[in-house]
Write a protein that holds these residues in place. Structure first.
Motif, mmCIF file in Angstrom:
data_model
loop_
_atom_site.group_PDB
_atom_site.id
_atom_site.type_symbol
_atom_site.label_atom_id
_atom_site.label_comp_id
_atom_site.label_asym_id
_atom_site.label_seq_id
_atom_site.Cartn_x
_atom_site.Cartn_y
_atom_site.Cartn_z
ATOM 1 N N GLN A 108 0.807 -1.223 0.000
ATOM 2 C CA GLN A 108 0.000 0.000 0.000
ATOM 3 C C GLN A 108 0.838 1.271 0.000
ATOM 4 O O GLN A 108 0.295 2.371 -0.039
ATOM 5 C CB GLN A 108 -0.913 0.023 1.229
ATOM 6 C CG GLN A 108 -1.856 -1.171 1.325
ATOM 7 C CD GLN A 108 -2.604 -1.173 2.660
ATOM 8 O OE1 GLN A 108 -3.161 -0.161 3.066
ATOM 9 N NE2 GLN A 108 -2.611 -2.301 3.340
ATOM 10 N N ILE A 109 2.147 1.133 0.076
ATOM 11 C CA ILE A 109 2.986 2.325 0.130
ATOM 12 C C ILE A 109 4.009 2.297 -1.004
ATOM 13 O O ILE A 109 4.398 1.236 -1.488
ATOM 14 C CB ILE A 109 3.696 2.477 1.493
ATOM 15 C CG1 ILE A 109 4.580 1.271 1.797
ATOM 16 C CG2 ILE A 109 2.695 2.676 2.600
ATOM 17 C CD1 ILE A 109 5.316 1.376 3.122
ATOM 18 N N ASP A 110 4.414 3.491 -1.412
ATOM 19 C CA ASP A 110 5.310 3.647 -2.554
ATOM 20 C C ASP A 110 6.711 3.961 -2.045
ATOM 21 O O ASP A 110 7.004 5.090 -1.677
ATOM 22 C CB ASP A 110 4.785 4.777 -3.446
ATOM 23 C CG ASP A 110 5.250 4.628 -4.880
ATOM 24 O OD1 ASP A 110 6.033 3.696 -5.146
ATOM 25 O OD2 ASP A 110 4.839 5.434 -5.727
ATOM 26 N N LEU A 111 7.548 2.947 -2.004
ATOM 27 C CA LEU A 111 8.906 3.076 -1.476
ATOM 28 C C LEU A 111 9.937 2.915 -2.578
ATOM 29 O O LEU A 111 9.657 2.347 -3.631
ATOM 30 C CB LEU A 111 9.175 1.995 -0.422
ATOM 31 C CG LEU A 111 8.371 2.021 0.871
ATOM 32 C CD1 LEU A 111 8.651 0.748 1.650
ATOM 33 C CD2 LEU A 111 8.734 3.237 1.694
ATOM 34 N N ASN A 112 11.156 3.371 -2.282
ATOM 35 C CA ASN A 112 12.293 3.097 -3.160
ATOM 36 C C ASN A 112 13.259 2.107 -2.524
ATOM 37 O O ASN A 112 13.828 1.255 -3.217
ATOM 38 C CB ASN A 112 13.048 4.387 -3.476
ATOM 39 C CG ASN A 112 12.166 5.437 -4.122
ATOM 40 O OD1 ASN A 112 11.618 6.282 -3.437
ATOM 41 N ND2 ASN A 112 12.000 5.361 -5.436
ATOM 42 N N THR A 113 13.426 2.239 -1.195
ATOM 43 C CA THR A 113 14.452 1.455 -0.509
ATOM 44 C C THR A 113 13.916 0.858 0.785
ATOM 45 O O THR A 113 13.158 1.505 1.507
ATOM 46 C CB THR A 113 15.678 2.334 -0.176
ATOM 47 O OG1 THR A 113 16.188 2.898 -1.384
ATOM 48 C CG2 THR A 113 16.774 1.536 0.507
ATOM 49 N N LEU A 114 14.341 -0.367 1.058
ATOM 50 C CA LEU A 114 14.057 -1.027 2.329
ATOM 51 C C LEU A 114 15.386 -1.178 3.060
ATOM 52 O O LEU A 114 16.340 -1.733 2.522
ATOM 53 C CB LEU A 114 13.456 -2.417 2.058
ATOM 54 C CG LEU A 114 12.503 -3.026 3.082
ATOM 55 C CD1 LEU A 114 11.292 -2.137 3.293
ATOM 56 C CD2 LEU A 114 12.056 -4.401 2.612
ATOM 57 N N LYS A 115 15.469 -0.653 4.289
ATOM 58 C CA LYS A 115 16.705 -0.768 5.070
ATOM 59 C C LYS A 115 16.543 -1.894 6.098
ATOM 60 O O LYS A 115 15.617 -1.871 6.908
ATOM 61 C CB LYS A 115 17.025 0.549 5.773
ATOM 62 C CG LYS A 115 17.426 1.668 4.826
ATOM 63 C CD LYS A 115 18.008 2.859 5.569
ATOM 64 C CE LYS A 115 19.448 2.617 5.972
ATOM 65 N NZ LYS A 115 20.073 3.799 6.611
ATOM 66 N N ILE A 116 17.441 -2.853 6.050
ATOM 67 C CA ILE A 116 17.399 -3.974 6.980
ATOM 68 C C ILE A 116 17.995 -3.539 8.309
ATOM 69 O O ILE A 116 19.110 -3.011 8.362
ATOM 70 C CB ILE A 116 18.180 -5.181 6.414
ATOM 71 C CG1 ILE A 116 17.545 -5.647 5.099
ATOM 72 C CG2 ILE A 116 18.207 -6.321 7.418
ATOM 73 C CD1 ILE A 116 18.348 -6.718 4.394
ATOM 74 N N ASP A 117 17.262 -3.778 9.390
ATOM 75 C CA ASP A 117 17.689 -3.322 10.708
ATOM 76 C C ASP A 117 18.972 -4.016 11.160
ATOM 77 O O ASP A 117 19.212 -5.195 10.865
ATOM 78 C CB ASP A 117 16.574 -3.579 11.724
ATOM 79 C CG ASP A 117 16.897 -2.980 13.080
ATOM 80 O OD1 ASP A 117 17.085 -3.759 14.026
ATOM 81 O OD2 ASP A 117 16.990 -1.762 13.196
ATOM 82 N N LYS A 118 19.770 -3.283 11.926
ATOM 83 C CA LYS A 118 21.057 -3.768 12.426
ATOM 84 C C LYS A 118 20.930 -5.061 13.236
ATOM 85 O O LYS A 118 21.843 -5.895 13.234
ATOM 86 C CB LYS A 118 21.709 -2.676 13.277
ATOM 87 C CG LYS A 118 23.106 -3.014 13.784
ATOM 88 C CD LYS A 118 23.667 -1.873 14.634
ATOM 89 C CE LYS A 118 25.111 -2.121 15.042
ATOM 90 N NZ LYS A 118 25.329 -3.338 15.831
#
Length: 386
Positions: free
Chosen positions: A307-317
């Motif tokens: 439902q959201i328009d993203l470019n990047t997914l950051k994987i948590d530390k």
């Protein structure tokens, strides 16, 4: 006992105030079943409640009542057709510690509640006088923010992000504070205080303006299409006026928006889903890219990703830390990467500190890596020195 509900703001935002009011009434009903005859419960306002326990309960009784409150209020609320999950943070104070002064009595419980909220969701803390010093420091930090901006005590440090060839392709802008009165104050300390005291917007605006001012120098260092990432808090994305300020700064400093990325944490996005969508859509329309930070560390609900328009997914530390240590964490990380690829998202892993972690992430298809193994956050002056 002073308690407030963790995540209640998201209930009102997601389900509406009618459902929120029903949750508050159910909180009262559940709490009253736990309390003893003679105990009093009242709603202070919003999602904050006060309980007055009579007859000086001993430590065991306090513990048992607190544990039952935490346990019962953590159970899902079934309201109409919805299942709603919240938590509770409890602060406990004794009247004798405040010399039976009512306002100080309540304030002490509030201070203890804040400690619970900072420690973890759904916990309880008993006030001790030493907490007053912590509270004074919080107030001092909150009251020093405007002065820090005025006297230029904040600075930006830039942490590099590298691609699969380990070439720097971006930086995350991270605020630092060296206070004349307090010394070096960690962002982990002052950012939550700024959010709670309503000062975070001042800081965000300062960061945006400073990055815009320094942007030309950053581009001169990197000949490729480097992207600078700026962080937005849950409070920022609820403030529609900030979009206008961002546009103003971009125009003033002639910023090419293809070089700008805004990061928002998964929890901040989902607690303010509609507001976040509207806010970030406007930033995308300006030409900026959007990254979802700390993915997997918050709600971990996958449905919203469609439902959201993203470019990047950051994987948590936390996932990166456990690579090849925990089989389950390693599997989850691989799954996140694969899912992001299927959604045509760029994947950035943060907190990379070893060659082994870097090799694993690159082998599994991560596009970008960020962490001390490649670069620590450095000032603009250090960045320009190379």
């Amino acid at each position: 006992m002073y308690f407030d509900l963790d995540g209640f703001k998201g209930v009102n935002d997601s389900f509406g105030h009618e459902i929120g009011d029903a949750v508050l009434m159910e909180v009262c009903r559940r709490s009253k079943k736990i309390l003893r005859n003679g105990d009093l419960i009242s709603r202070l306002g919003g999602d904050e409640f006060l309980i007055l326990l009579h007859n000086e309960p001993n430590e065991l009784e306090l513990f048992q009542i607190s544990e039952r409150l935490v346990g019962d209020l953590n159970k899902p609320f079934h309201i109409q057709s919805w299942e709603i999950q919240i938590g509770v943070s409890i602060g406990i104070a004794r009247a004798s510690d405040s010399n039976f002064n009512v306002s100080e009595f309540v304030s002490n419980a509030d201070i203890a509640m804040y400690r619970s909220k900072m420690a973890e969701r759904s916990s309880h803390t008993i006030f001790v006088p030493e907490m007053m010093e912590d509270n004074k420091r919080r107030l001092l930090i909150a009251n020093s923010i405007a002065s820090a901006i005025k006297h230029d005590e904040f600075s930006i440090h830039y942490q590099g992000k590298v691609d699969a060839d380990e070439v720097v392709v971006g930086y995350e802008a991270l605020i630092r504070w060296r206070s004349a009165a307090l010394g070096v104050v960690s962002p982990a300390e002052f950012i939550p205080i700024a959010e709670q005291s309503g000062k975070i917007l001042q800081i965000t605006k300062w960061v945006i303006k400073r990055v815009c001012m320094e942007f030309e120098q950053i581009l001169a260092v990197q000949k490729n299409d480097v992207v600078v990432s700026l962080n937005l808090s849950a409070h920022d994305i609820k403030n529609a006026s900030l979009v206008g300020y961002i546009k103003e700064m971009f125009t003033l400093y002639k910023i090419d928006t293809k070089h700008i990325e805004f990061e928002v944490t998964e929890s901040a996005y989902l607690e303010n889903f509609d507001a976040a969508n509207g806010f970030l859509t406007q930033l995308r329309q300006m030409g900026c890219s959007i990254a979802l930070d700390d993915f997997g560390a918050g709600y971990s609900s996958l449905g919203y990703l469609t439902q959201i328009d993203l470019n990047t997914l950051k994987i948590d530390k936390q996932f990166v830390d456990n690579l090849n240590v925990s089989k389950r964490s390693t599997l989850v990380t691989k799954t996140i990467i694969e899912m992001a690829k299927q959604l045509n998202l760029k994947i950035c892993a943060e907190g990379v500190e070893t060659r082994e972690q870097a090799d694993f992430l690159l082998a599994n298809g991560c596009h970008q890596l960020q962490g001390y193994f490649f670069a620590k956050p450095v000032s603009l002056e250090e960045l320009l020195k190379g």
